[in-house]
Design a protein around this motif. Structure first.
Motif, PDB file in Angstrom:
ATOM      1  N   TRP A  19      13.840  60.611 110.560  1.00  0.00           N
ATOM      2  CA  TRP A  19      14.802  59.561 110.221  1.00  0.00           C
ATOM      3  C   TRP A  19      14.161  58.593 109.247  1.00  0.00           C
ATOM      4  O   TRP A  19      12.960  58.635 108.991  1.00  0.00           O
ATOM      5  CB  TRP A  19      15.272  58.828 111.478  1.00  0.00           C
ATOM      6  N   SER A  20      15.005  57.715 108.708  1.00  0.00           N
ATOM      7  CA  SER A  20      14.474  56.639 107.871  1.00  0.00           C
ATOM      8  C   SER A  20      14.763  55.312 108.554  1.00  0.00           C
ATOM      9  O   SER A  20      15.786  55.150 109.212  1.00  0.00           O
ATOM     10  CB  SER A  20      15.070  56.664 106.467  1.00  0.00           C
ATOM     11  N   THR A  21      13.847  54.394 108.380  1.00  0.00           N
ATOM     12  CA  THR A  21      13.991  53.049 108.938  1.00  0.00           C
ATOM     13  C   THR A  21      14.863  52.225 107.992  1.00  0.00           C
ATOM     14  O   THR A  21      15.121  52.642 106.849  1.00  0.00           O
ATOM     15  CB  THR A  21      12.614  52.367 109.078  1.00  0.00           C
ATOM     16  N   PRO A  22      15.289  51.047 108.414  1.00  0.00           N
ATOM     17  CA  PRO A  22      16.059  50.173 107.506  1.00  0.00           C
ATOM     18  C   PRO A  22      15.286  49.842 106.222  1.00  0.00           C
ATOM     19  O   PRO A  22      15.886  49.534 105.200  1.00  0.00           O
ATOM     20  CB  PRO A  22      16.310  48.921 108.336  1.00  0.00           C
ATOM     21  N   GLU A  23      13.970  49.937 106.270  1.00  0.00           N
ATOM     22  CA  GLU A  23      13.142  49.676 105.082  1.00  0.00           C
ATOM     23  C   GLU A  23      12.939  50.942 104.259  1.00  0.00           C
ATOM     24  O   GLU A  23      12.120  50.970 103.348  1.00  0.00           O
ATOM     25  CB  GLU A  23      11.767  49.126 105.488  1.00  0.00           C
ATOM     26  N   ALA A  24      13.667  52.025 104.613  1.00  0.00           N
ATOM     27  CA  ALA A  24      13.606  53.313 103.908  1.00  0.00           C
ATOM     28  C   ALA A  24      12.274  54.033 104.086  1.00  0.00           C
ATOM     29  O   ALA A  24      11.898  54.847 103.259  1.00  0.00           O
ATOM     30  CB  ALA A  24      13.959  53.148 102.433  1.00  0.00           C
ATOM     31  N   GLN A  25      11.577  53.735 105.159  1.00  0.00           N
ATOM     32  CA  GLN A  25      10.369  54.489 105.497  1.00  0.00           C
ATOM     33  C   GLN A  25      10.796  55.736 106.269  1.00  0.00           C
ATOM     34  O   GLN A  25      11.642  55.662 107.160  1.00  0.00           O
ATOM     35  CB  GLN A  25       9.440  53.634 106.356  1.00  0.00           C
ATOM     36  N   ILE A  26      10.243  56.886 105.915  1.00  0.00           N
ATOM     37  CA  ILE A  26      10.596  58.135 106.581  1.00  0.00           C
ATOM     38  C   ILE A  26       9.645  58.363 107.747  1.00  0.00           C
ATOM     39  O   ILE A  26       8.425  58.293 107.584  1.00  0.00           O
ATOM     40  CB  ILE A  26      10.550  59.319 105.604  1.00  0.00           C
ATOM     41  N   LYS A  27      10.220  58.628 108.908  1.00  0.00           N
ATOM     42  CA  LYS A  27       9.437  58.888 110.116  1.00  0.00           C
ATOM     43  C   LYS A  27       9.825  60.246 110.674  1.00  0.00           C
ATOM     44  O   LYS A  27      10.985  60.650 110.603  1.00  0.00           O
ATOM     45  CB  LYS A  27       9.675  57.814 111.163  1.00  0.00           C
ATOM     46  N   GLU A  28       8.831  60.919 111.223  1.00  0.00           N
ATOM     47  CA  GLU A  28       9.058  62.239 111.802  1.00  0.00           C
ATOM     48  C   GLU A  28       8.240  62.355 113.080  1.00  0.00           C
ATOM     49  O   GLU A  28       7.090  61.932 113.108  1.00  0.00           O
ATOM     50  CB  GLU A  28       8.629  63.305 110.782  1.00  0.00           C
ATOM     51  N   ASP A 138      11.933  66.124 106.250  1.00  0.00           N
ATOM     52  CA  ASP A 138      11.506  64.931 105.524  1.00  0.00           C
ATOM     53  C   ASP A 138      12.012  64.944 104.082  1.00  0.00           C
ATOM     54  O   ASP A 138      12.338  63.900 103.514  1.00  0.00           O
ATOM     55  CB  ASP A 138       9.985  64.748 105.578  1.00  0.00           C
ATOM     56  N   GLU A 139      12.137  66.132 103.483  1.00  0.00           N
ATOM     57  CA  GLU A 139      12.673  66.227 102.126  1.00  0.00           C
ATOM     58  C   GLU A 139      14.164  65.918 102.107  1.00  0.00           C
ATOM     59  O   GLU A 139      14.666  65.344 101.138  1.00  0.00           O
ATOM     60  CB  GLU A 139      12.407  67.613 101.537  1.00  0.00           C
ATOM     61  N   ILE A 140      14.885  66.287 103.170  1.00  0.00           N
ATOM     62  CA  ILE A 140      16.310  65.958 103.267  1.00  0.00           C
ATOM     63  C   ILE A 140      16.478  64.441 103.254  1.00  0.00           C
ATOM     64  O   ILE A 140      17.277  63.902 102.483  1.00  0.00           O
ATOM     65  CB  ILE A 140      16.934  66.549 104.551  1.00  0.00           C
ATOM     66  N   ILE A 141      15.715  63.763 104.095  1.00  0.00           N
ATOM     67  CA  ILE A 141      15.823  62.302 104.179  1.00  0.00           C
ATOM     68  C   ILE A 141      15.442  61.666 102.848  1.00  0.00           C
ATOM     69  O   ILE A 141      16.137  60.768 102.360  1.00  0.00           O
ATOM     70  CB  ILE A 141      14.949  61.747 105.330  1.00  0.00           C
ATOM     71  N   ALA A 142      14.352  62.123 102.236  1.00  0.00           N
ATOM     72  CA  ALA A 142      13.924  61.562 100.947  1.00  0.00           C
ATOM     73  C   ALA A 142      14.994  61.776  99.884  1.00  0.00           C
ATOM     74  O   ALA A 142      15.285  60.866  99.089  1.00  0.00           O
ATOM     75  CB  ALA A 142      12.602  62.190 100.514  1.00  0.00           C
ATOM     76  N   GLY A 152      23.186  53.165  93.502  1.00  0.00           N
ATOM     77  CA  GLY A 152      23.165  51.723  93.728  1.00  0.00           C
ATOM     78  C   GLY A 152      23.523  51.299  95.142  1.00  0.00           C
ATOM     79  O   GLY A 152      23.881  50.148  95.369  1.00  0.00           O
ATOM     80  N   LEU A 153      23.410  52.219  96.101  1.00  0.00           N
ATOM     81  CA  LEU A 153      23.755  51.899  97.487  1.00  0.00           C
ATOM     82  C   LEU A 153      22.600  51.230  98.223  1.00  0.00           C
ATOM     83  O   LEU A 153      22.817  50.490  99.167  1.00  0.00           O
ATOM     84  CB  LEU A 153      24.195  53.163  98.222  1.00  0.00           C
ATOM     85  N   ILE A 154      21.401  51.526  97.790  1.00  0.00           N
ATOM     86  CA  ILE A 154      20.202  50.820  98.253  1.00  0.00           C
ATOM     87  C   ILE A 154      19.339  50.588  97.018  1.00  0.00           C
ATOM     88  O   ILE A 154      19.513  51.246  95.995  1.00  0.00           O
ATOM     89  CB  ILE A 154      19.418  51.587  99.366  1.00  0.00           C
ATOM     90  N   HIS A 155      18.415  49.655  97.102  1.00  0.00           N
ATOM     91  CA  HIS A 155      17.567  49.328  95.966  1.00  0.00           C
ATOM     92  C   HIS A 155      16.297  50.162  96.005  1.00  0.00           C
ATOM     93  O   HIS A 155      15.726  50.386  97.071  1.00  0.00           O
ATOM     94  CB  HIS A 155      17.218  47.838  95.962  1.00  0.00           C
ATOM     95  N   SER A 156      15.830  50.582  94.851  1.00  0.00           N
ATOM     96  CA  SER A 156      14.622  51.402  94.788  1.00  0.00           C
ATOM     97  C   SER A 156      13.413  50.651  95.333  1.00  0.00           C
ATOM     98  O   SER A 156      12.465  51.266  95.801  1.00  0.00           O
ATOM     99  CB  SER A 156      14.352  51.882  93.361  1.00  0.00           C
ATOM    100  N   SER A 157      13.456  49.330  95.310  1.00  0.00           N
ATOM    101  CA  SER A 157      12.344  48.551  95.859  1.00  0.00           C
ATOM    102  C   SER A 157      12.253  48.710  97.373  1.00  0.00           C
ATOM    103  O   SER A 157      11.225  48.401  97.971  1.00  0.00           O
ATOM    104  CB  SER A 157      12.498  47.069  95.494  1.00  0.00           C
ATOM    105  N   ASP A 158      13.342  49.214  97.991  1.00  0.00           N
ATOM    106  CA  ASP A 158      13.323  49.449  99.441  1.00  0.00           C
ATOM    107  C   ASP A 158      12.592  50.732  99.823  1.00  0.00           C
ATOM    108  O   ASP A 158      12.262  50.947 100.978  1.00  0.00           O
ATOM    109  CB  ASP A 158      14.756  49.550  99.997  1.00  0.00           C
ATOM    110  N   ILE A 159      12.383  51.618  98.845  1.00  0.00           N
ATOM    111  CA  ILE A 159      11.798  52.921  99.130  1.00  0.00           C
ATOM    112  C   ILE A 159      10.291  52.873  98.852  1.00  0.00           C
ATOM    113  O   ILE A 159       9.861  52.439  97.796  1.00  0.00           O
ATOM    114  CB  ILE A 159      12.455  54.013  98.293  1.00  0.00           C
ATOM    115  N   PRO A 160       9.491  53.353  99.809  1.00  0.00           N
ATOM    116  CA  PRO A 160       8.045  53.394  99.579  1.00  0.00           C
ATOM    117  C   PRO A 160       7.725  54.208  98.326  1.00  0.00           C
ATOM    118  O   PRO A 160       8.402  55.185  98.015  1.00  0.00           O
ATOM    119  CB  PRO A 160       7.500  54.083 100.842  1.00  0.00           C
ATOM    120  N   GLU A 161       6.666  53.816  97.628  1.00  0.00           N
ATOM    121  CA  GLU A 161       6.300  54.455  96.364  1.00  0.00           C
ATOM    122  C   GLU A 161       6.119  55.959  96.479  1.00  0.00           C
ATOM    123  O   GLU A 161       6.380  56.704  95.555  1.00  0.00           O
ATOM    124  CB  GLU A 161       5.035  53.827  95.789  1.00  0.00           C
ATOM    125  N   THR A 162       5.658  56.444  97.619  1.00  0.00           N
ATOM    126  CA  THR A 162       5.388  57.878  97.776  1.00  0.00           C
ATOM    127  C   THR A 162       6.651  58.711  97.685  1.00  0.00           C
ATOM    128  O   THR A 162       6.576  59.912  97.482  1.00  0.00           O
ATOM    129  CB  THR A 162       4.711  58.167  99.128  1.00  0.00           C
TER     130      THR A 162
END
Length: 165
Positions: A19-28, A138-142, A152-162
């Protein structure tokens, strides 16, 4: 959220949640099977080659997963690629502690549709030729996060650089 079940024909319990967190971090997380699950069901071969040994070596107990979800899911609805199966697997996880989920599972397609985006068209437009269900979780979520950024539904700054392109 995505999930991998013990069986593709007769899913009864989870092997993995992503899943992804509200901060767009992917967790498995791999899930240690509850003893009751294994009384009536087996772990069949799966696309990720997850086996029982891996679950016990690297997995987490349901109570740990539920504690993490309680901290991360401050919502009544989460979205999944396969909501019916994911809901069943989430319920099985909660059932180990005699609890009911605190959220409903809806289709990720509906999340995009509510924002006037056809997910299938957006995937094609992004050059994605592999069907989502054939990608690793994890690729599906990413990819879903990337589609959300591109529209434009979320900001790219919300997604970790990786996970940025």
């Amino acid at each position: 959220m995505t999930s991998v079940a013990n069986s593709s024909d007769n899913p009864a319990f989870p092997l993995l949640f992503t899943w992804s967190t509200p901060e767009a971090q992917i967790k498995e997380v791999l899930v240690i099977p509850d003893d009751e699950w294994l009384e009536d069901h087996v772990i069949e071969p799966n696309t990720l080659d997850i086996d029982e040994t891996q679950l016990y070596e690297f997995g987490f107990e349901a109570s740990d997963i539920l504690a993490e979800w309680t901290n991360e899911f401050d919502t009544d609805v989460i979205y999944a690629l396969h909501p019916e199966e994911t809901s069943l697997l989430i319920e099985a996880t909660y059932d180990t502690k005699n609890l009911d989920p605190s959220f409903e599972v809806h289709s990720i397609h509906s999340w995009f549709a509510e924002r006037d985006i056809n997910l299938d068209d957006a995937l094609i437009d992004s050059g994605q030729s592999t069907p989502l269900h054939l990608l690793p979780p994890d690729e599906i979520i990413a990819l879903l996060l990337q589609i959300a950024v591109e529209h434009g539904l979320i900001h790219s700054s919300d997604i970790p650089e990786t996970f940025e392109e």
